[in-house]
Scaffold this active site. Structure first.
Site, short mmCIF file in Angstrom:
data_model
loop_
_atom_site.label_atom_id
_atom_site.label_comp_id
_atom_site.label_asym_id
_atom_site.label_seq_id
_atom_site.Cartn_x
_atom_site.Cartn_y
_atom_site.Cartn_z
N ILE A 17 31.17 33.73 -4.81
CA ILE A 17 31.05 32.51 -5.62
C ILE A 17 30.43 31.37 -4.82
O ILE A 17 29.52 30.68 -5.30
CB ILE A 17 32.43 32.11 -6.18
CG1 ILE A 17 32.95 33.20 -7.12
CG2 ILE A 17 32.33 30.77 -6.91
CD1 ILE A 17 34.38 32.96 -7.60
N SER A 36 34.34 25.99 5.70
CA SER A 36 35.00 27.28 5.86
C SER A 36 35.97 27.14 7.03
O SER A 36 35.90 26.17 7.80
CB SER A 36 34.00 28.41 6.12
OG SER A 36 33.42 28.28 7.41
N LYS A 113 40.95 13.01 -5.26
CA LYS A 113 41.03 11.57 -4.98
C LYS A 113 39.82 11.10 -4.19
O LYS A 113 39.22 10.06 -4.48
CB LYS A 113 42.32 11.26 -4.21
CG LYS A 113 43.58 11.41 -5.03
CD LYS A 113 44.84 11.38 -4.19
CE LYS A 113 45.02 10.09 -3.43
NZ LYS A 113 46.29 10.09 -2.65
N LYS A 152 47.68 27.75 -8.98
CA LYS A 152 46.59 27.61 -9.95
C LYS A 152 47.04 26.84 -11.19
O LYS A 152 46.31 26.00 -11.71
CB LYS A 152 46.06 28.99 -10.36
CG LYS A 152 45.31 29.73 -9.26
CD LYS A 152 43.96 29.09 -8.95
CE LYS A 152 43.17 29.92 -7.96
NZ LYS A 152 41.87 29.33 -7.61
#
Length: 224
Positions: A17, A36, A113, A152
């Site tokens: 992805i 990463s 934020k 999630k």
């Protein structure tokens, strides 16, 4: 003086992805920054031809997120107009609920934020879009993925709330979720994510915060 290129920030770049999203936005003229956990990530995680800035960051530590945004601003000259949160918690111990929650929710809150604060300094033409890579665990629990489901679903609530609260300012927050044509779990398609995410950022369609999609089809509503 020509206008500065818009910036995409991928929090948690991966070989599927993350790579697909990076290439899609790079092709649209974006500067791409990606994080990463590795100091020297594999080429398939951070493809050199699509990434302008790599930042080492562990999203299990929410306090590190503001520094990532500051590094992007200092190096690429402006705040990101599109932020994609895409970290992979299955690379960690599934027994460590607290660490999973930090990655899936606490750091998402801090990233959202920071993104919103940066959006306020961008021109009205900027995309001002935050995309969280979700999955179908918002539909109900799967016994083997309790930790992941908790994070999630909490982040889905966060994204829904932010979408409503910031809509008057033109900021868009999405929980993007690839599905199989029947609504089940798909074979994840990085290129399809890239295509769909650029469409979300370009605002070509007015979609709800829960942006479910099918590879080769695009948005599809599975709520009914």
């Amino acid at each position: 003086m020509s206008a500065a290129k818009p910036v995409l920030l991928i929090l948690g770049s991966g070989s599927n992805i993350g790579q697909g999203v990076a290439r899609a936005f790079s092709a649209k003229g974006y500067q791409v920054a990606a994080t990463s956990r590795s100091e020297k990530p594999k080429a398939e995680q951070v493809p050199a031809d699509a990434i302008d800035l790599h930042i080492k960051s562990d999203l299990a530590d929410a306090s590190s997120v503001p520094g990532v945004f500051e590094k992007v601003r200092q190096t690429l000259g402006q705040a990101p107009s599109v932020v994609v949160y895409n970290d992979d918690p299955l690379a960690l111990s599934v027994e460590d609920l607290n660490r999973d929650f930090q990655i899936n929710t606490a750091s998402v809150l801090e990233a959202a934020k920071q993104a919103a604060a940066g959006f306020g300094n961008l021109p009205s033409s900027a995309a001002k879009t935050f995309i969280y890579t979700g999955n179908r665990l918002t539909d109900g629990p799967l016994p083997r993925f309790v930790d992941l489901g908790i994070g999630k679903t909490a982040s889905a609530h966060l994204i829904a709330s932010a979408s409503e609260a910031y809509a008057p300012k033109g900021y868009r927050f999405y929980f993007a979720d690839q599905r199989a044509p029947d609504g089940g779990s798909p074979n994840l398609d990085g290129a399809a994510h890239g295509k769909f995410y650029t469409e979300l950022a370009e605002g070509t369609t007015n979609l709800p915060w829960l942006a479910t999609f099918v590879s080769g089809v695009g948005y599809k509503d599975f709520r009914n």
